[in-house]
Design an enzyme around this catalytic site. Structure first.
Site, PDB file in Angstrom:
ATOM      1  N   TYR A  12       0.830  -1.214   0.000  1.00  0.00           N
ATOM      2  CA  TYR A  12       0.000   0.000   0.000  1.00  0.00           C
ATOM      3  C   TYR A  12       0.859   1.256   0.000  1.00  0.00           C
ATOM      4  CZ  TYR A  12      -4.261  -2.648   0.802  1.00  0.00           C
ATOM      5  OH  TYR A  12      -5.333  -3.482   0.649  1.00  0.00           O
ATOM      6  N   GLU A 159       5.965   7.983   5.764  1.00  0.00           N
ATOM      7  CA  GLU A 159       4.908   8.387   4.832  1.00  0.00           C
ATOM      8  C   GLU A 159       3.643   8.751   5.603  1.00  0.00           C
ATOM      9  OE1 GLU A 159       4.970   9.063   1.526  1.00  0.00           O
ATOM     10  OE2 GLU A 159       3.019   9.774   2.196  1.00  0.00           O
ATOM     11  N   CYS A 274      -2.394   0.950  10.406  1.00  0.00           N
ATOM     12  CA  CYS A 274      -1.372   1.778  11.062  1.00  0.00           C
ATOM     13  C   CYS A 274      -1.688   2.230  12.488  1.00  0.00           C
ATOM     14  CB  CYS A 274      -1.088   3.004  10.206  1.00  0.00           C
ATOM     15  SG  CYS A 274      -0.288   2.554   8.663  1.00  0.00           S
ATOM     16  N   ARG A 344      -7.638  -4.297   6.906  1.00  0.00           N
ATOM     17  CA  ARG A 344      -6.788  -4.594   8.069  1.00  0.00           C
ATOM     18  C   ARG A 344      -7.312  -3.819   9.287  1.00  0.00           C
ATOM     19  NH1 ARG A 344      -0.967  -3.670   5.328  1.00  0.00           N
ATOM     20  NH2 ARG A 344      -2.103  -1.940   4.401  1.00  0.00           N
TER      21      ARG A 344
END
Ligand SMILES: NC(=O)c1ccc[n+]([C@@H]2O[C@H](COP(=O)([O-])OP(=O)(O)OC[C@H]3O[C@@H](n4cnc5c(N)ncnc54)[C@H](O)[C@@H]3O)[C@@H](O)[C@H]2O)c1
Length: 450
Positions: A12, A159, A274, A344
């Protein structure tokens, strides 16, 4: 130093980031490599069935693939070709041994560092694109430079893109962060990477720091965002108990310029690969450095998030007469947010599992994430996967809207109502449907924070 770039990890992060770097740096060759041959084949597929759904991504890939963007499994050859090596491999939460359930699992990162060292045929600038615990660069440099024939400089370039808006975020970033060691080599390496972004990002938005600040900033930024979501969700429960409306509270709280309106939307809790992982990583780091109160503080953000999904099921339970067994509940949306197929840590999976424990007949529908849902819930028997929302709703006792897909408010809700078992309930956990209209049709309606 040559200008070509390799990125190890075609996920990703690696895929979209490198596609945009290639688009904006037509004079550089950009090669994305991965050990997963299937993934690389998908990136190279003739019909552009690329492995990630992200608005606008396929157009960028169509423009640059074969021009100056390439996907390959030849890690050795490409590392030898390029002097700048980005690393965007996965860094999931470690699920074994020391730090289990909190620390980052750095085995993929370390394996990558070792292959860079093995294949290198000259000095390399290694750029951490993955999110890593603070001071990882020191460990990586130790591995890379131990009895090495060449010199390796490790930079941190975390990022900040968000899935769903990745291409826009990459083209117009709020900021680009590059951290480098405070040495002459470090400054040279840093300038080389600044140059990559300066092709399209205004210089004042390219922020440079030392490596440790850059590594820690990424964890801190995600922890702040996650904390805002948990904070508003903590207020949502209180709104439900008192007659306040969380959307009104958030609107007025967010109008304060010191606070701002973003990330103040109550809902089913945050998901995605994340936030949870990075906050847990921060918790682990705090514990490692003996900062136990800070660790507990950040752990509260995770606990609040889990609690939000449990609350959804508890509220369904009471609204559906304290028994859910054998009732059909359709989950509308499985992706962790709209405009992505990524599932996820999606709150929908937790809700599906809690419902399955209550012997609910669960049906899942989602426009982009149905295959992932099937994979994620493979261990649950009896779950039905249905692409068509109208079919998913047929005979259902309740619909739980989990993802704010833009077309959900425009569905024919009367038709849906007519096909459901009565009394028909909609639990809109994103507060994105017109509740008054649904009630007029005949639905019972639940919202978060109302
Ligand atoms: N997904 C996001 O929105 C996002 C945003 C910011 C930062 N990040 C960070 O970026 C990193 C990557 O995340 P992702 O979502 O792209 O993960 P991902 O799982 O989608 O992709 C990682 C890729 O790395 C490959 N890989 C693993 N080990 C390898 C090796 N030794 N050699 C070559 N390839 C290897 C895997 O096969 C996989 O394709 C993580 O650290 C994550 O925290 C992700």
């Amino acid at each position: 130093m040559n200008r070509d770039i390799v990125c190890i990890g075609a996920g990703y992060i690696g895929g979209p980031t490198m596609a945009v770097i290639a688009k904006m740096n037509p004079d550089r060759k950009v090669i994305v490599v991965d050990i997963n041959a299937e993934r690389i084949a998908a990136w190279n597929s003739e019909d552009y069935s690329i492995p990630i759904y992200e608005p606008g991504l396929v157009d960028v890939v169509k423009e640059v693939r074969g021009r100056n963007l390439f996907f390959s499994t030849d890690i050795k050859g490409t590392v030898q070709q390029c002097d700048i090596v980005f690393v965007g491999v996965n860094t999931p939460t470690k699920m074994f041994g020391r730090g289990s359930g909190r620390a980052s699992d750095l085995q993929y990162w370390e394996a990558t560092a070792r292959s860079i060292k093995e294949y290198a045929n000259g000095d390399k600038v290694v750029v951490e694109k993955s999110t890593l615990p603070v001071r990882t660069a020191a460990a990586m440099e130790a591995i890379l430079n131990d009895h090495a024939s060449y010199s390796f400089t490790v930079l941190s370039n975390p990022e900040f893109l968000a899935e769903g808006t990745a291409i826009k975020d990459l083209l117009e970033p709020d900021r680009v962060l590059i951290g480098g060691p405070e040495t002459e080599e470090g400054h040279r390496a840093l300038e080389a990477v600044v140059d990559v972004y300066a092709a399209w990002v205004p210089r004042e938005r390219i922020l440079t720091t030392n490596v440790w600040s850059a590594e820690l900033t990424k964890l801190a930024a995600n922890a702040f965002l996650a904390q805002r979501v948990s904070s508003i969700n903590a207020i949502a429960g209180l709104c439900e108990a008192t007659g306040a409306d969380v959307d009104e509270v958030a609107r007025v709280v967010g109008a304060d310029r010191r606070i701002g309106p973003k990330f103040l939307k109550a809902g089913p809790g945050f998901g995605g690969s994340c936030f949870k992982k990075d906050v847990l990583n921060l918790v682990y780091l705090c514990e490692t450095f003996g900062l136990h109160t800070a660790a507990e503080y950040w752990m509260g953000v995770i606990k609040m998030n889990q609690h939000q999904q449990e609350r959804i099921v508890s509220r369904l339970f009471s609204a559906m007469f304290n028994t859910l067994a054998n009732k059909k509940i359709a989950l509308f949306g499985f992706a962790f947010k709209a405009d992505t197929g990524d599932t996820r840590e999606t709150p929908a999976a937790t809700v599906a599992r809690l419902l399955a424990e209550e012997h609910v007949r669960v049906t899942v529908t989602d426009p982009k994430a149905l295959d992932n849902a099937r994979r994620d819930l493979a261990d649950l028997s009896g779950v039905v996967y249905e692409a068509d929302e109208y079919k998913a709703a047929e005979g259902a006792d309740a619909i739980v809207l989990m993802t704010d897909w833009r077309h959900y408010p425009t569905l024919d809700w009367r038709k849906i109502y007519d096909s459901m078992r009565k009394p028909a309930l909609v639990f809109d956990t994103r507060n994105c449907l017109d509740a008054a209209e649904l009630k007029q049709i005949g639905f019972r309606v639940l919202n978060v924070g109302k």
